[in-house]
Design a protein around this motif. Sequence first.
Motif, mmCIF file in Angstrom:
data_model
loop_
_atom_site.group_PDB
_atom_site.id
_atom_site.type_symbol
_atom_site.label_atom_id
_atom_site.label_comp_id
_atom_site.label_asym_id
_atom_site.label_seq_id
_atom_site.Cartn_x
_atom_site.Cartn_y
_atom_site.Cartn_z
ATOM 1 N N GLU A 97 1.127 -13.288 4.037
ATOM 2 C CA GLU A 97 0.654 -12.598 5.235
ATOM 3 C C GLU A 97 0.144 -13.610 6.259
ATOM 4 O OE1 GLU A 97 0.078 -10.027 8.109
ATOM 5 O OE2 GLU A 97 1.196 -9.685 6.258
ATOM 6 N N ALA A 131 -1.694 -7.859 8.943
ATOM 7 C CA ALA A 131 -1.113 -6.518 9.062
ATOM 8 C C ALA A 131 -2.038 -5.414 8.569
ATOM 9 C CB ALA A 131 0.213 -6.474 8.294
ATOM 10 N N GLN A 132 -2.795 -5.683 7.523
ATOM 11 C CA GLN A 132 -3.614 -4.632 6.916
ATOM 12 C C GLN A 132 -4.833 -4.254 7.763
ATOM 13 O OE1 GLN A 132 -3.463 -7.714 5.944
ATOM 14 N NE2 GLN A 132 -5.438 -8.475 5.251
ATOM 15 N N ARG A 134 -4.821 -4.791 11.312
ATOM 16 C CA ARG A 134 -4.401 -4.803 12.720
ATOM 17 C C ARG A 134 -4.777 -3.519 13.445
ATOM 18 N NH1 ARG A 134 1.508 -6.588 12.996
ATOM 19 N NH2 ARG A 134 0.484 -8.499 12.271
ATOM 20 N N GLU A 135 -4.334 -2.394 12.930
ATOM 21 C CA GLU A 135 -4.610 -1.123 13.598
ATOM 22 C C GLU A 135 -6.101 -0.830 13.615
ATOM 23 O OE1 GLU A 135 -2.313 1.983 11.839
ATOM 24 O OE2 GLU A 135 -0.398 0.959 12.169
ATOM 25 N N LEU A 210 -1.154 -4.611 0.129
ATOM 26 C CA LEU A 210 -1.435 -4.618 1.559
ATOM 27 C C LEU A 210 -1.364 -3.207 2.146
ATOM 28 C CD1 LEU A 210 0.326 -7.777 3.054
ATOM 29 C CD2 LEU A 210 -2.081 -7.448 2.477
ATOM 30 N N TRP A 213 -4.617 -1.575 1.373
ATOM 31 C CA TRP A 213 -5.671 -2.119 2.224
ATOM 32 C C TRP A 213 -5.564 -1.551 3.641
ATOM 33 C CZ3 TRP A 213 -10.073 -3.804 0.952
ATOM 34 C CH2 TRP A 213 -10.279 -4.654 -0.136
ATOM 35 N N LYS A 214 -4.366 -1.447 4.142
ATOM 36 C CA LYS A 214 -4.165 -0.906 5.492
ATOM 37 C C LYS A 214 -4.705 0.518 5.579
ATOM 38 C CE LYS A 214 -0.604 0.027 8.969
ATOM 39 N NZ LYS A 214 0.842 -0.071 9.302
ATOM 40 N N GLN A 215 -4.418 1.329 4.576
ATOM 41 C CA GLN A 215 -4.904 2.701 4.568
ATOM 42 C C GLN A 215 -6.430 2.735 4.524
ATOM 43 O OE1 GLN A 215 -3.318 5.163 1.452
ATOM 44 N NE2 GLN A 215 -4.630 6.884 1.933
ATOM 45 N N TRP A 217 -8.615 0.404 5.543
ATOM 46 C CA TRP A 217 -9.193 -0.042 6.810
ATOM 47 C C TRP A 217 -9.002 1.005 7.915
ATOM 48 C CZ3 TRP A 217 -12.862 -3.246 7.228
ATOM 49 C CH2 TRP A 217 -12.960 -4.381 6.426
ATOM 50 N N ASN A 218 -7.838 1.629 7.960
ATOM 51 C CA ASN A 218 -7.594 2.654 8.988
ATOM 52 C C ASN A 218 -8.518 3.856 8.799
ATOM 53 O OD1 ASN A 218 -5.633 1.069 10.128
ATOM 54 N ND2 ASN A 218 -3.900 2.270 9.393
#
Length: 255
Positions: A97, A131-132, A134-135, A210, A213-215, A217-218
């Motif tokens: 990443e 990426a994880q 970013r949003e 990842l 992790w993205k879920q 953090w969002n």
Amino acid sequence: MGIEGHRRPPVENANFDTVTEKVQNLYIGLAEKYLPEKDPLRAQIISFYSDSGRLQSELQNVFSGLTRREIDAQIESAVQKLEDRTFFIEHYQKIFERTNVRNGIQQRTQEDPIATEEEYELGIYKEGLEAQVREACFSLEKKGYKTFESGFREKDGDRDQYIGMYNKEIAIPDSVTAYFAEKGFTLSVIQQDDRTQINIHPERADAVTLAEWKQIWNELAEKLPNVTGEDFNTVKKYSLHTEFRERQDALKRVS
């Protein structure tokens, strides 16, 4: 990637064809053992270690001056770490990443250098964020959180992830902390003199992907309350972000 050597003057000429094959078999074998066939991380690892010419050149540099016995000892030390499935997966997620981020910044700078308003406020291209997170970083910015660092921790083997902010007072509602505790993640707020960090620690033993992790953090960004009224004029800001905005101002003047 993965094996770190210590350079010194040549002692003995090791057979690097054999060393390269040994390293390839180790990492490709672990990728095939630990990751599903269609997993992108598995494909990345196999592709990286399948390039024999590049890998051998790198290993000759890393192991310069070491005897074959010393090289074997370092490979064995790596084996002991990487046979931990969780460490292997999370370690290589971090490595690839961060490589993606470096490549993304370079490509964006060349192809589309003018930042959006949101990127200007953050002081970085979206490609410069892992990426994880970013949003989540952009969502938090809209809620009044002034983020300036995020993602994987630096220390090898540290499983936590974090977002650092210029905000002095960050409060996570108890209901939010309880929600993520049920999912197996511990939230904590780390107060420092010039920043605040939100830290997330996974309680489970299995690797966190990842995508997971993205879920996380969002969801956290969605659940945190808005913040208003904080004065950031006296904050000591990172030069990285200040210089980014200065370059953007210069680009806009000549565009």
